[in-house]
Design a protein around this motif. Structure first.
Motif, PDB file in Angstrom:
ATOM      1  N   ALA A 130       0.887  -1.314  -0.128  1.00 30.03           N
ATOM      2  CA  ALA A 130       0.146   0.102  -0.126  1.00 30.03           C
ATOM      3  C   ALA A 130       1.024   1.001   0.003  1.00 30.03           C
ATOM      4  N   PRO A 131       0.517   2.478  -0.615  1.00 24.68           N
ATOM      5  CA  PRO A 131       1.245   3.572  -0.606  1.00 24.68           C
ATOM      6  C   PRO A 131       1.486   4.150   0.516  1.00 24.68           C
ATOM      7  N   ALA A 132       2.736   4.587   0.900  1.00 22.89           N
ATOM      8  CA  ALA A 132       2.952   4.987   2.281  1.00 22.89           C
ATOM      9  C   ALA A 132       2.684   6.580   2.389  1.00 22.89           C
ATOM     10  N   ASP A 133       1.521   6.922   2.712  1.00 22.53           N
ATOM     11  CA  ASP A 133       1.218   8.487   2.773  1.00 22.53           C
ATOM     12  C   ASP A 133       1.083   8.818   4.128  1.00 22.53           C
ATOM     13  N   GLY A 134       1.482   8.088   5.082  1.00 23.07           N
ATOM     14  CA  GLY A 134       1.367   8.701   6.547  1.00 23.07           C
ATOM     15  C   GLY A 134       2.610   9.245   6.655  1.00 23.07           C
ATOM     16  N   PRO A 135       2.750   9.861   8.128  1.00 24.47           N
ATOM     17  CA  PRO A 135       3.809  10.609   8.496  1.00 24.47           C
ATOM     18  C   PRO A 135       5.065  10.004   8.620  1.00 24.47           C
ATOM     19  N   GLN A 136       6.187  10.343   8.090  1.00 22.13           N
ATOM     20  CA  GLN A 136       7.509   9.806   8.111  1.00 22.13           C
ATOM     21  C   GLN A 136       8.127   9.848   9.613  1.00 22.13           C
ATOM     22  N   VAL A 137       8.915   9.045   9.925  1.00 24.55           N
ATOM     23  CA  VAL A 137       9.357   8.905  11.498  1.00 24.55           C
ATOM     24  C   VAL A 137      11.233   8.975  10.945  1.00 24.55           C
ATOM     25  N   ASP A 138      11.850   9.673  11.874  1.00 24.04           N
ATOM     26  CA  ASP A 138      13.235   9.725  11.580  1.00 24.04           C
ATOM     27  C   ASP A 138      13.849   8.396  12.007  1.00 24.04           C
ATOM     28  N   ALA A 139      14.776   7.683  11.074  1.00 22.23           N
ATOM     29  CA  ALA A 139      15.389   6.266  11.194  1.00 22.23           C
ATOM     30  C   ALA A 139      16.159   6.399  12.464  1.00 22.23           C
ATOM     31  N   ALA A 140      16.787   7.446  12.949  1.00 20.20           N
ATOM     32  CA  ALA A 140      17.690   7.442  14.409  1.00 20.20           C
ATOM     33  C   ALA A 140      16.399   7.332  15.426  1.00 20.20           C
ATOM     34  N   THR A 141      15.519   7.855  15.471  1.00 23.25           N
ATOM     35  CA  THR A 141      14.657   7.797  16.420  1.00 23.25           C
ATOM     36  C   THR A 141      14.028   6.257  16.576  1.00 23.25           C
ATOM     37  N   LEU A 142      13.688   5.762  15.642  1.00 23.90           N
ATOM     38  CA  LEU A 142      13.239   4.196  15.545  1.00 23.90           C
ATOM     39  C   LEU A 142      14.445   3.231  16.020  1.00 23.90           C
ATOM     40  N   THR A 143      15.703   3.664  15.829  1.00 26.99           N
ATOM     41  CA  THR A 143      16.879   2.820  16.162  1.00 26.99           C
ATOM     42  C   THR A 143      17.008   3.085  17.542  1.00 26.99           C
ATOM     43  N   VAL A 144      16.989   4.101  18.082  1.00 29.05           N
ATOM     44  CA  VAL A 144      17.309   4.422  19.773  1.00 29.05           C
ATOM     45  C   VAL A 144      16.182   3.455  20.297  1.00 29.05           C
ATOM     46  N   ILE A 145      14.817   3.708  19.967  1.00 26.10           N
ATOM     47  CA  ILE A 145      13.718   2.824  20.771  1.00 26.10           C
ATOM     48  C   ILE A 145      13.680   1.569  20.412  1.00 26.10           C
ATOM     49  N   ALA A 146      14.064   0.986  19.438  1.00 25.07           N
ATOM     50  CA  ALA A 146      14.260  -0.560  19.115  1.00 25.07           C
ATOM     51  C   ALA A 146      15.248  -0.990  20.130  1.00 25.07           C
ATOM     52  N   GLN A 147      16.542  -0.426  20.197  1.00 26.83           N
ATOM     53  CA  GLN A 147      17.726  -0.791  21.209  1.00 26.83           C
ATOM     54  C   GLN A 147      17.002  -0.739  22.606  1.00 26.83           C
ATOM     55  N   ALA A 148      16.417   0.214  23.019  1.00 21.67           N
ATOM     56  CA  ALA A 148      15.849   0.106  24.276  1.00 21.67           C
ATOM     57  C   ALA A 148      15.006  -1.022  24.661  1.00 21.67           C
ATOM     58  N   CYS A 149      14.051  -1.180  23.668  1.00 20.48           N
ATOM     59  CA  CYS A 149      13.131  -2.531  23.752  1.00 20.48           C
ATOM     60  C   CYS A 149      14.026  -3.623  24.100  1.00 20.48           C
ATOM     61  N   ARG A 150      14.872  -3.864  23.052  1.00 18.76           N
ATOM     62  CA  ARG A 150      15.938  -5.193  23.197  1.00 18.76           C
ATOM     63  C   ARG A 150      16.531  -5.387  24.256  1.00 18.76           C
ATOM     64  N   ASP A 151      16.971  -4.108  24.751  1.00 22.10           N
ATOM     65  CA  ASP A 151      17.879  -4.187  25.936  1.00 22.10           C
ATOM     66  C   ASP A 151      17.074  -4.145  27.459  1.00 22.10           C
ATOM     67  N   ASP A 152      15.605  -3.921  27.323  1.00 22.31           N
ATOM     68  CA  ASP A 152      14.780  -3.560  28.607  1.00 22.31           C
ATOM     69  C   ASP A 152      15.538  -2.434  29.408  1.00 22.31           C
TER      70      ASP A 152
END
Length: 318
Positions: A130-152
């Motif tokens: 599907a076309p991605a017409d939603g708001p874009q998110v900064d890749a660095a933001t995703l990375t920081v949050i994903a690492q925090a999820c992984r590392d508890d």
């Protein structure tokens, strides 16, 4: 030598899938002595893999980031998953990832054996994104949050409420969820002592605090179900109902990603209901279906379509 090489690959695979491995557990997994494990670790370091060792009774090993990126070890399923994910990211909602994803995809596919290329080509040919017409998110933001999820690891960030007022949040992050063209964080809010869903496009300055936590049980089957439930309970501005002169099966494929409801009326028509905050997405769905329709509710949507239709009509006759 062949046995040593296969054991080294197995060791690298284990290190890449776990943040920290106790030495005894790692040696047991490989069915070798601790002395042999230490020699294999030294060989990996010589190849450029930055493996950190901690000594003592509870000592172990951890693969850390280094000054250069050494080769990754991937099995067939992981290689195909990465190729498909890169293709999706090339047209996705992560800011600045389109060109980078295409470059990475080219490199991955280039070194794939023919059997894996055929699998990737099949997925690409028979998958519609599907076309991605939603708001874009900064890749660095995703990375920081994903690492925090992984590392508890507890996370702090600034969050803008729907009113626009910023607040500082301290949370225990659980999972990132991509749903309906938006990214969400599911987390336990420490100040409010409750589970919360945060939109990432309203979240800024995420930072890990180095404070670890014990994960809590999420009150849902999974994070995606939790987000969908919370979004479903949130009031929307418009409740749209449209009678479409098309079979329900032909319409469902266009509204699956939106959470819209399709109710068959007869073999040739169906009733479509959408709960939205703006009229833009329903207009796109109706255009994609390409069938005659009648707006049942609300009058505001009918007026919006009339104005939009006049705009296109004037452009077509100019």
């Amino acid at each position: 030598m062949a046995n040593t090489s296969s054991r080294m690959l197995r060791l690298l695979s284990l290190l890449q899938t776990h943040r920290y491995w106790p030495g005894l557990e790692l040696a047991d997994r490989l069915a070798v002595s601790e002395r042999t494990l230490r020699r294999d670790i030294d060989r990996l370091r010589e190849l450029g893999y930055p493996v950190h060792a901690s000594r003592g009774v509870a000592g172990g090993y951890q693969l850390r980031s280094g000054t250069a990126m050494p080769p990754l070890l991937l099995d067939d399923e992981e290689a195909v998953a990465i190729a498909v994910s890169l293709r999706t990211a090339a047209g996705g909602t992560v800011e600045g990832m389109e060109e980078t994803s295409l470059r990475a995809l080219t490199k991955v596919v280039q070194v794939m054996p023919p059997r894996l290329r055929r699998r990737v080509d099949a997925l690409r040919a028979y998958t519609v994104t599907a076309p991605a017409d939603g708001p874009q998110v900064d890749a660095a933001t995703l990375t920081v949050i994903a690492q925090a999820c992984r590392d508890d690891e507890r996370l702090t960030f600034t969050y803008a409420a729907p009113s626009g007022e910023p607040t500082t949040r301290l949370v225990e992050p659980h999972r990132l969820v991509s749903l309906k063209r938006r990214w969400y964080l599911v987390a336990w809010d420490l100040d409010r002592a409750d589970w919360r869903v945060f939109r990432l496009d309203r979240l800024t300055d995420p930072a890990a605090t180095a404070a670890r936590f014990r994960p809590r049980d999420l009150p849902a089957a999974d994070a995606a179900a939790f987000v969908a439930e919370r979004l479903g309970s949130r009031p929307t501005r418009h409740d749209i109902t449209v009678l479409l002169h098309a079979p329900a099966g032909a319409v469902e494929q266009f509204v699956a990603v939106t959470g819209g409801q399709v109710e068959p009326v007869d073999d040739r028509s169906c009733r479509l209901r959408l709960q939205v905050d703006a009229f833009d997405w329903p207009v796109l769905i109706l255009a994609a279906v390409g069938a005659r329709f009648d707006v049942i509710h609300p009058p505001e949507f009918r007026h919006h379509l009339r104005e939009l239709g006049g705009l296109f009509l004037r452009a077509g006759t100019a």
